[in-house]
Write an enzyme that holds these catalytic residues in place. Structure first.
Site, PDB file in Angstrom:
ATOM      1  N   LEU A  59      28.972   7.299  48.832  1.00  0.00           N
ATOM      2  CA  LEU A  59      29.110   8.578  49.541  1.00  0.00           C
ATOM      3  C   LEU A  59      28.788   9.783  48.657  1.00  0.00           C
ATOM      4  CD1 LEU A  59      32.333   7.921  51.670  1.00  0.00           C
ATOM      5  CD2 LEU A  59      29.935   7.527  52.277  1.00  0.00           C
ATOM      6  N   LYS A  60      28.618   9.560  47.361  1.00  0.00           N
ATOM      7  CA  LYS A  60      28.170  10.610  46.433  1.00  0.00           C
ATOM      8  C   LYS A  60      28.994  11.899  46.559  1.00  0.00           C
ATOM      9  CE  LYS A  60      23.343   8.996  46.561  1.00  0.00           C
ATOM     10  NZ  LYS A  60      23.413   8.089  47.720  1.00  0.00           N
ATOM     11  N   PRO A  65      37.230  19.891  42.151  1.00  0.00           N
ATOM     12  CA  PRO A  65      38.014  18.749  41.673  1.00  0.00           C
ATOM     13  C   PRO A  65      39.157  18.322  42.580  1.00  0.00           C
ATOM     14  CG  PRO A  65      37.459  20.161  39.828  1.00  0.00           C
ATOM     15  CD  PRO A  65      36.992  20.877  41.066  1.00  0.00           C
ATOM     16  N   THR A  67      39.621  18.695  45.805  1.00  0.00           N
ATOM     17  CA  THR A  67      39.136  18.091  47.048  1.00  0.00           C
ATOM     18  C   THR A  67      38.637  16.672  46.812  1.00  0.00           C
ATOM     19  OG1 THR A  67      38.546  20.235  47.997  1.00  0.00           O
ATOM     20  CG2 THR A  67      37.425  18.311  48.899  1.00  0.00           C
ATOM     21  N   THR A 120      16.639   8.934  42.625  1.00  0.00           N
ATOM     22  CA  THR A 120      15.356   8.297  42.335  1.00  0.00           C
ATOM     23  C   THR A 120      14.222   8.869  43.176  1.00  0.00           C
ATOM     24  OG1 THR A 120      15.986   6.491  43.839  1.00  0.00           O
ATOM     25  CG2 THR A 120      16.305   6.124  41.481  1.00  0.00           C
ATOM     26  N   ARG A 182      12.105  -2.506  44.368  1.00  0.00           N
ATOM     27  CA  ARG A 182      11.203  -3.046  45.380  1.00  0.00           C
ATOM     28  C   ARG A 182      10.565  -4.332  44.871  1.00  0.00           C
ATOM     29  NH1 ARG A 182      13.259   0.422  47.950  1.00  0.00           N
ATOM     30  NH2 ARG A 182      12.321   2.104  49.170  1.00  0.00           N
ATOM     31  N   GLN A 191      10.881   6.979  47.553  1.00  0.00           N
ATOM     32  CA  GLN A 191      11.423   6.980  46.203  1.00  0.00           C
ATOM     33  C   GLN A 191      10.284   7.061  45.201  1.00  0.00           C
ATOM     34  OE1 GLN A 191      14.225   3.691  45.954  1.00  0.00           O
ATOM     35  NE2 GLN A 191      15.791   4.984  46.869  1.00  0.00           N
ATOM     36  N   ARG A 212      15.263  -1.829  51.616  1.00  0.00           N
ATOM     37  CA  ARG A 212      14.210  -2.159  52.569  1.00  0.00           C
ATOM     38  C   ARG A 212      13.470  -3.454  52.263  1.00  0.00           C
ATOM     39  NH1 ARG A 212      12.323   4.079  51.957  1.00  0.00           N
ATOM     40  NH2 ARG A 212      14.207   4.990  52.871  1.00  0.00           N
TER      41      ARG A 212
END
Length: 233
Positions: A59-60, A65, A67, A120, A182, A191, A212
């Site tokens: 979720l990055k 801080p 929160t 990336t 890949r 990417q 993918r």
């Protein structure tokens, strides 16, 4: 999470269920990202955990801080195996994120926490002109990696192209989780810094995330086994 991590880039649980059914009887490492989590909520994690798969919840988080700390308390209760934040949020935010995980972990064993260095999909030109970071891309990634280490995190998300440098700087135990993987026969899509599973292994990645190349393959199981073969060679 030593196996290749499959990015479940789907919108619905029905799609996930259909995909995972192809791997009946096998324990996988999977990534639940924003698309899937925001479309379905925490229940998606619960359903996948019921099948005994390992989960990287991608979720990055990037906020002040306090929160991020509060959010991590909640995420820890889901019982996932790994979570992440943006290193650009700073050392204090990353320390707060780790603290939140420790408070919220029901078993006392918190999930691994790693920090995104540079996406990336970001080129050096993009970074310099849009983020106004005037160092090289590698210098930026190394700085964020060192900051993450200082904050007590378990590792970073980085391109495989930077993995060996990070390993040398921060030690072999510091995770280097690399997306942008890949198979040689596949396209790079959106990417920029992309490598094969074999090359990622050879140049220092500790973990790889593959989406993918597996999820869009005509035969996902065969594609996964090919990735696994290259990764474990």
């Amino acid at each position: 999470m030593n196996k290749p991590i499959i990015a479940l880039d789907f919108q619905t649980y029905e799609e996930v269920e259909t995909f995972l059914a192809k791997f009946s009887g096998e324990t996988l490492s999977v990534k639940v990202g924003m698309e899937l989590f925001y479309s379905n909520g925490p229940v998606i994690v619960e359903k996948i955990k019921q099948q005994n798969h390992e989960i990287f919840l991608d979720l990055k988080l990037h906020d002040i801080p306090n929160t991020v700390k509060s959010a991590m308390i909640g995420l820890a209760k889901l019982g996932v195996d790994m979570v992440n934040v943006h290193a650009a949020g700073g050392k204090k935010m990353m320390e707060a994120a780790k603290e939140g995980l420790e408070i919220g972990s029901p078993s006392g064993k918190r999930p691994k926490i790693i920090a995104v260095t540079q996406l990336t999909s970001t080129s050096e030109t993009d970074m310099q002109t849009e983020q106004l970071i005037k160092t090289s891309l590698l210098e930026s990634v190394m700085h964020y990696s060192n900051l993450s280490k200082q904050a007590g995190l378990d590792g970073v998300v980085c391109s495989a192209l930077e993995a060996e440098d990070i390993k040398q700087q921060n030690g072999a135990d510091f995770l280097r989780v690399t997306p942008g993987i890949r198979l040689a026969s596949d396209t790079a899509d959106d990417q920029i810094r992309v490598v094969t599973p074999e090359k990622a292994r050879l140049i220092g990645s500790s973990n790889i995330v593959v989406g993918r190349s597996i999820t869009r393959a005509n035969d996902p199981v065969a594609a996964y086994n090919q990735v696994l073969k290259e990764w474990n060679a």
